[in-house]
Design a protein around this motif. Structure first.
Motif, PDB file in Angstrom:
ATOM      1  N   ASN A   7       0.848  -1.195   0.000  1.00 20.93           N
ATOM      2  CA  ASN A   7       0.000   0.000   0.000  1.00 20.93           C
ATOM      3  C   ASN A   7       0.882   1.243   0.000  1.00 20.93           C
ATOM      4  OD1 ASN A   7      -2.759  -0.961   0.063  1.00 20.93           O
ATOM      5  ND2 ASN A   7      -2.222  -1.872   2.040  1.00 20.93           N
ATOM      6  N   SER A  29       1.473   4.674   0.838  1.00 21.38           N
ATOM      7  CA  SER A  29       0.902   5.667   1.741  1.00 21.38           C
ATOM      8  C   SER A  29       1.782   6.911   1.719  1.00 21.38           C
ATOM      9  CB  SER A  29       0.800   5.062   3.151  1.00 21.38           C
ATOM     10  OG  SER A  29       0.213   5.980   4.028  1.00 21.38           O
ATOM     11  N   LYS A  32      -4.518   8.912   4.733  1.00 18.40           N
ATOM     12  CA  LYS A  32      -3.355   8.017   4.727  1.00 18.40           C
ATOM     13  C   LYS A  32      -3.188   7.348   6.104  1.00 18.40           C
ATOM     14  CE  LYS A  32      -1.714   8.391   0.443  1.00 18.40           C
ATOM     15  NZ  LYS A  32      -1.926   7.333  -0.547  1.00 18.40           N
ATOM     16  N   ASN A  63      -3.118   3.409   6.615  1.00 20.26           N
ATOM     17  CA  ASN A  63      -2.114   2.684   7.405  1.00 20.26           C
ATOM     18  C   ASN A  63      -2.804   1.712   8.364  1.00 20.26           C
ATOM     19  OD1 ASN A  63      -0.368   4.340   6.093  1.00 20.26           O
ATOM     20  ND2 ASN A  63       0.252   5.538   7.874  1.00 20.26           N
ATOM     21  N   ASN A  90      -4.124  -1.175   6.421  1.00 15.66           N
ATOM     22  CA  ASN A  90      -3.073  -2.141   6.083  1.00 15.66           C
ATOM     23  C   ASN A  90      -2.790  -3.072   7.267  1.00 15.66           C
ATOM     24  OD1 ASN A  90      -0.658  -2.902   4.183  1.00 15.66           O
ATOM     25  ND2 ASN A  90       0.139  -2.813   6.255  1.00 15.66           N
ATOM     26  N   VAL A 146       3.009  -1.145   4.275  1.00 15.99           N
ATOM     27  CA  VAL A 146       2.771   0.238   3.848  1.00 15.99           C
ATOM     28  C   VAL A 146       4.096   0.865   3.461  1.00 15.99           C
ATOM     29  CG1 VAL A 146       1.882   2.485   4.543  1.00 15.99           C
ATOM     30  CG2 VAL A 146       0.968   0.462   5.616  1.00 15.99           C
ATOM     31  N   PHE A 199       5.292   0.088   8.414  1.00 16.65           N
ATOM     32  CA  PHE A 199       5.227   1.340   7.658  1.00 16.65           C
ATOM     33  C   PHE A 199       6.681   1.715   7.346  1.00 16.65           C
ATOM     34  CE2 PHE A 199       3.507   6.030   8.327  1.00 16.65           C
ATOM     35  CZ  PHE A 199       3.623   6.261   6.968  1.00 16.65           C
TER      36      PHE A 199
END
Ligand SMILES: NC(=O)c1ccc[n+]([C@@H]2O[C@H](COP(=O)([O-])OP(=O)(O)OC[C@H]3O[C@@H](n4cnc5c(N)ncnc54)[C@H](OP(=O)(O)O)[C@@H]3O)[C@@H](O)[C@H]2O)c1
Length: 250
Positions: free
Chosen positions: A154, A156, A176, A180, A183, A199, A240
């Motif tokens: 993803n 982001s 976003k 997150n 995700n 992410v 992330f």
């Protein structure tokens, strides 16, 4: 070196999505099949050019508006008819929209439209393609990212980090941040299936969205992103991560 696996990317007609397709096609051992999606394939001239010169890589240009369920289902059926039992290995949810308004100038309909695209749209695309990702996961036992693994990536933004919030891009940042969270939920939902869900932040990039003042050229961002993709492993799921491979605080 040989090509393997299939990959679908949304918003592939310009910006980071288009450059990702370009670099994947040029990569000697990139994916064998790429589904490059665009809301308006008839005007995706640069994608057509890449498709015409894609050599051993099969590039299919598909119509996909991520905020339209009929469009999602039609694209899913088309992908299924091509990949059959091999499933889909990589889904890159890249499509996004961004506006920057001060708090006083926020417009409800615009905020809802951004949320509908980046959060609801991403969720519905992922839901539609999940059975195909599961099929690919059943055939792949590898733990590290590769084009024949099963992964959801993803795209982001750092602006979705609550910890690093600068107060700018209020609606985009909120979307976003929700992406997150989404995700993380997806990564837990698919935890035992061998599908990774991560992410990624591409940096601040010179595209229509990033604008001309952005420090990163799109070629540079995508080159780094692709290096990061291929370094991901089962430990990266639910995380992330930025284009340099560094973890970003939520
Ligand atoms: N550029 C940056 O500095 C930056 C920084 C952090 C994160 N990002 C993220 O990176 C991703 C790509 O951004 P970019 O810079 O390449 O942006 P961009 O140049 O503005 O391209 C956005 C892409 O998303 C597509 N899109 C928008 N709404 C869609 C929908 N409903 N269905 C399908 N496609 C849709 C656009 O299609 P149309 O051409 O049809 O509009 C276009 O292909 C986005 O998720 C963005 O949030 C970008």
């Amino acid at each position: 070196m040989f090509r393997t696996g299939s990959l679908l990317i949304t918003g592939a007609n310009r910006g980071i999505g288009l450059e990702t397709v370009r670099q994947l096609v040029a990569m000697e051992s990139g994916p064998k099949i790429i589904f490059a999606c665009s809301r308006n394939p008839e005007s995706a001239k640069e994608l057509e050019l890449i498709q015409r010169n894609s050599g051993t890589c099969q590039v299919h240009i598909l119509q996909l508006d991520i905020s339209d369920n009929d469009s999602i289902n039609t694209a899913r059926d088309k992908v299924e008819s091509i990949v059959k039992d091999s499933g889909l290995n990589t889904l890159i949810n890249n499509a996004g929209v961004c506006r920057n308004r001060s708090f006083e100038d926020l417009i409800a309909a615009e905020m809802m439209s951004e949320y509908n695209t980046m959060v609801v749209g991403t969720a519905m695309v992922t839901k539609a393609f999940l059975p195909l990702l599961r099929k690919a996961a059943e055939r792949s036992t590898i733990k590290k990212m590769a084009w024949n693994k099963a992964a959801i990536l993803n795209i982001s933004s750092l602006l979705g980090s609550i910890a690093l919030n600068t107060g700018l891009y209020i609606s985009y940042g909120a979307c976003k941040a929700a992406l997150n969270h989404l995700n993380r939920s997806i990564s837990l939902h698919v935890k035992n299936s061998g599908i990774m869900a991560t992410v990624l932040h591409p940096g601040w990039v010179k595209t229509d969205m990033g604008g001309p003042s952005a420090p990163l050229e799109v070629e540079e961002s995508v080159k780094d992103l692709l290096k990061v993709f291929l370094k991901l492993d089962s430990e990266s799921t639910g995380k992330f991560i930025d284009f340099k491979g560094e973890e970003i605080p939520w």
